[in-house]
Design a protein around this motif. Structure first.
Motif, PDB file in Angstrom:
ATOM      1  N   PRO A   1      31.383  26.745  38.836  1.00 22.06           N
ATOM      2  CA  PRO A   1      31.546  28.128  38.364  1.00 22.06           C
ATOM      3  C   PRO A   1      32.035  29.012  39.494  1.00 22.06           C
ATOM      4  O   PRO A   1      31.655  28.831  40.656  1.00 22.06           O
ATOM      5  CB  PRO A   1      30.124  28.516  37.926  1.00 22.06           C
ATOM      6  N   GLY A   2      32.909  29.968  39.161  1.00 20.27           N
ATOM      7  CA  GLY A   2      33.440  30.805  40.228  1.00 20.27           C
ATOM      8  C   GLY A   2      34.092  32.075  39.734  1.00 20.27           C
ATOM      9  O   GLY A   2      34.381  32.233  38.547  1.00 20.27           O
ATOM     10  N   VAL A   3      34.309  32.995  40.667  1.00 20.31           N
ATOM     11  CA  VAL A   3      34.994  34.261  40.406  1.00 20.31           C
ATOM     12  C   VAL A   3      36.143  34.367  41.404  1.00 20.31           C
ATOM     13  O   VAL A   3      35.964  34.093  42.598  1.00 20.31           O
ATOM     14  CB  VAL A   3      34.051  35.471  40.570  1.00 20.31           C
ATOM     15  N   TYR A   4      37.306  34.779  40.900  1.00 24.95           N
ATOM     16  CA  TYR A   4      38.515  34.803  41.722  1.00 24.95           C
ATOM     17  C   TYR A   4      39.317  36.075  41.466  1.00 24.95           C
ATOM     18  O   TYR A   4      39.184  36.712  40.416  1.00 24.95           O
ATOM     19  CB  TYR A   4      39.412  33.598  41.387  1.00 24.95           C
ATOM     20  N   ALA A   5      40.178  36.399  42.420  1.00 27.45           N
ATOM     21  CA  ALA A   5      41.179  37.428  42.175  1.00 27.45           C
ATOM     22  C   ALA A   5      42.124  36.927  41.088  1.00 27.45           C
ATOM     23  O   ALA A   5      42.288  35.721  40.876  1.00 27.45           O
ATOM     24  CB  ALA A   5      41.956  37.723  43.455  1.00 27.45           C
ATOM     25  N   ALA A   6      42.761  37.857  40.388  1.00 17.07           N
ATOM     26  CA  ALA A   6      43.620  37.494  39.259  1.00 17.07           C
ATOM     27  C   ALA A   6      44.697  36.495  39.665  1.00 17.07           C
ATOM     28  O   ALA A   6      45.013  35.571  38.904  1.00 17.07           O
ATOM     29  CB  ALA A   6      44.256  38.753  38.672  1.00 17.07           C
ATOM     30  N   ARG A   7      45.263  36.667  40.841  1.00 17.85           N
ATOM     31  CA  ARG A   7      46.376  35.802  41.257  1.00 17.85           C
ATOM     32  C   ARG A   7      45.956  34.343  41.405  1.00 17.85           C
ATOM     33  O   ARG A   7      46.810  33.439  41.440  1.00 17.85           O
ATOM     34  CB  ARG A   7      46.952  36.296  42.582  1.00 17.85           C
ATOM     35  N   THR A   8      44.647  34.070  41.470  1.00 14.42           N
ATOM     36  CA  THR A   8      44.163  32.705  41.643  1.00 14.42           C
ATOM     37  C   THR A   8      44.013  31.986  40.310  1.00 14.42           C
ATOM     38  O   THR A   8      44.056  30.748  40.259  1.00 14.42           O
ATOM     39  CB  THR A   8      42.815  32.720  42.389  1.00 14.42           C
ATOM     40  N   ALA A   9      43.844  32.714  39.227  1.00 10.19           N
ATOM     41  CA  ALA A   9      43.596  32.105  37.915  1.00 10.19           C
ATOM     42  C   ALA A   9      44.629  31.059  37.517  1.00 10.19           C
ATOM     43  O   ALA A   9      44.272  30.014  36.954  1.00 10.19           O
ATOM     44  CB  ALA A   9      43.498  33.198  36.850  1.00 10.19           C
ATOM     45  N   PRO A  10      45.934  31.265  37.763  1.00  7.67           N
ATOM     46  CA  PRO A  10      46.915  30.258  37.330  1.00  7.67           C
ATOM     47  C   PRO A  10      46.755  28.887  37.982  1.00  7.67           C
ATOM     48  O   PRO A  10      47.328  27.914  37.494  1.00  7.67           O
ATOM     49  CB  PRO A  10      48.262  30.901  37.709  1.00  7.67           C
ATOM     50  N   HIS A  11      45.991  28.780  39.062  1.00  6.86           N
ATOM     51  CA  HIS A  11      45.747  27.469  39.663  1.00  6.86           C
ATOM     52  C   HIS A  11      45.017  26.534  38.694  1.00  6.86           C
ATOM     53  O   HIS A  11      45.098  25.304  38.836  1.00  6.86           O
ATOM     54  CB  HIS A  11      44.895  27.608  40.931  1.00  6.86           C
ATOM     55  N   PHE A  12      44.284  27.095  37.737  1.00  6.33           N
ATOM     56  CA  PHE A  12      43.396  26.292  36.904  1.00  6.33           C
ATOM     57  C   PHE A  12      43.993  25.932  35.548  1.00  6.33           C
ATOM     58  O   PHE A  12      43.279  25.407  34.681  1.00  6.33           O
ATOM     59  CB  PHE A  12      42.073  27.047  36.703  1.00  6.33           C
TER      60      PHE A  12
END
Length: 396
Positions: free
Chosen positions: A273-284
């Protein structure tokens, strides 16, 4: 996190109703319409937000540190626009190398070779959706200090170099301190480059050229250099947490994880589980370019994943845009029924050709938040999105 007062058990669902000043030519703004959440079927899923708090162990702290690093790792498409096909089956966040590096680097002696390794974040993609092109992987790894990172880069390269007898040393243009080798018989290269507390491992494998029996040494070197040229200045903005302070890290960020549906024990997961800046979301995701576009269009600033995904948009309209994009239909999806008494949720069924795929997906939005869940059973997906919706409301 702002906490609201519940009144008479009546909560709120998102709907496209309009409020506009009389005589205004501005487009109507979406608002929220009350719905009685007591009528929702949430199964056994929780509906109250959680207070997450500090990490509970050193290994959990390592995961959180790796997630922090993820916000500074560029997408493969940022390195080269050809690399738009990602494989969500590769773990992005890791403290144990098997799920992330096991197929691309010798890891049987990883813990012995780099005992001070803290955590890492992987960026990976290919330029062909059917593995008939080039694979590019960048794994950024955290170490306690610059000296240990430099030693780790050399040790990891040496261990991998010795794994087979076809490897030959090679120098990366512009990065003479990188430790690298390639296989002259195949279109493959591996590079380990230390910068500050970090080691950047770059692996490139060209399936097409190998199939055709072609070798282009310069193409491997050029792409490796291009990758480092993009990643190095980006990850140098990351500020590592001192090792003796890792166990003081917070697991949540601005209440995002607390309002995200927890993971059911029976589900399988690659990333914590994690929280990221928006720009990181596309990695997943498998379609990073399209995801990055609608995230930008909606003004998303934070993203969390646990038992589902939650996106924080700039406003209600942005959250509804995310809901509609995530719940949208393509040739691989057909519409499914929305949950009982939650008509603004969108559900769909996967009908594509992949044999190993989750079948049902649902999305919903509330206020400036949008959520996305999935399940092998429609009723379960409907219950999950209903509970996730209630979490968003109760977290106000």
């Amino acid at each position: 996190m702002k906490v609201s007062t519940r009144v008479g058990g009546v909560l709120v669902a998102t709907a496209l109703l309009a409020t506009a000043a009389c005589g205004s030519d501005d487009p109507p703004a979406p608002v929220d319409v009350p719905v009685d959440l007591a009528t929702l079927d949430v199964g056994g899923y929780p509906t109250q937000p959680r207070e997450i708090g500090l990490v509970s162990s050193y290994d959990q702290a390592r995961f959180i540190e790796a997630e922090r690093l993820g916000d500074f790792v560029p997408l493969p498409s940022d390195i080269d626009p050809r690399f738009v096909h990602q494989n969500p089956g590769i773990a992005s966040v890791f403290v144990f190398p098997e799920a992330s590096l096991g197929k691309i680097m010798a890891i049987d002696r990883f813990t012995e070779t780099v005992p001070d390794f803290i955590g890492g974040f992987v960026s990976s993609a290919e330029n062909d959706a059917n593995s008939r092109g080039i694979d590019m992987v960048n794994a950024v790894m955290i170490f306690p200090d610059a000296d240990k990172a430099t030693a780790a880069a050399a040790a990891l390269e040496r261990t991998d170099f010795e794994y087979v007898d076809r490897n030959e040393p090679i120098e990366i243009p512009g990065y003479p301190e990188a430790k690298a080798h390639w296989q002259p018989q195949e279109q493959s290269i591996g590079s380990w480059y230390a910068t500050g507390h970090l080691v950047i491992y770059t692996w490139i494998y060209d399936y097409l050229k190998i199939h055709l029996g072609k070798v282009d040494r310069q193409a491997l070197l050029d792409l490796t250099r291009k990758s480092l040229d993009t990643i190095v200045p980006s990850v140098e903005k990351f500020t590592p947490t001192p090792v003796d302070q890792l166990t003081t890290l917070q697991r949540d960020r601005e209440g995002m994880l607390g309002r995200t549906l927890p993971r059911p024990r029976e589900d399988s997961w690659l990333n914590p589980p994690g929280v990221y800046a928006a720009r990181t979301a596309p990695h997943f995701v498998s379609d990073p370019v399209d995801t990055a576009k609608f995230i930008d269009d909606a003004g998303v600033d934070l993203y969390s994943n646990d038992g589902g995904e939650v996106y924080r948009a700039r406003d209600i309209a942005g959250a509804q845009l995310i809901r509609d994009e995530l719940g949208g239909l393509t040739r691989s999806f057909t519409a499914s029924d929305a949950p009982r008494n939650l008509p603004t949720a969108k559900c769909k069924e996967y009908i594509g050709r992949k044999t190993i795929a989750i079948r049902f997906y649902c999305s919903v939005s509330f206020d400036r938040y949008a959520a996305y869940v999935w399940s092998h059973q429609l009723l379960d997906a409907q219950q999950r999105i209903s509970a996730q919706y209630a979490l968003l409301v109760n977290a106000r």
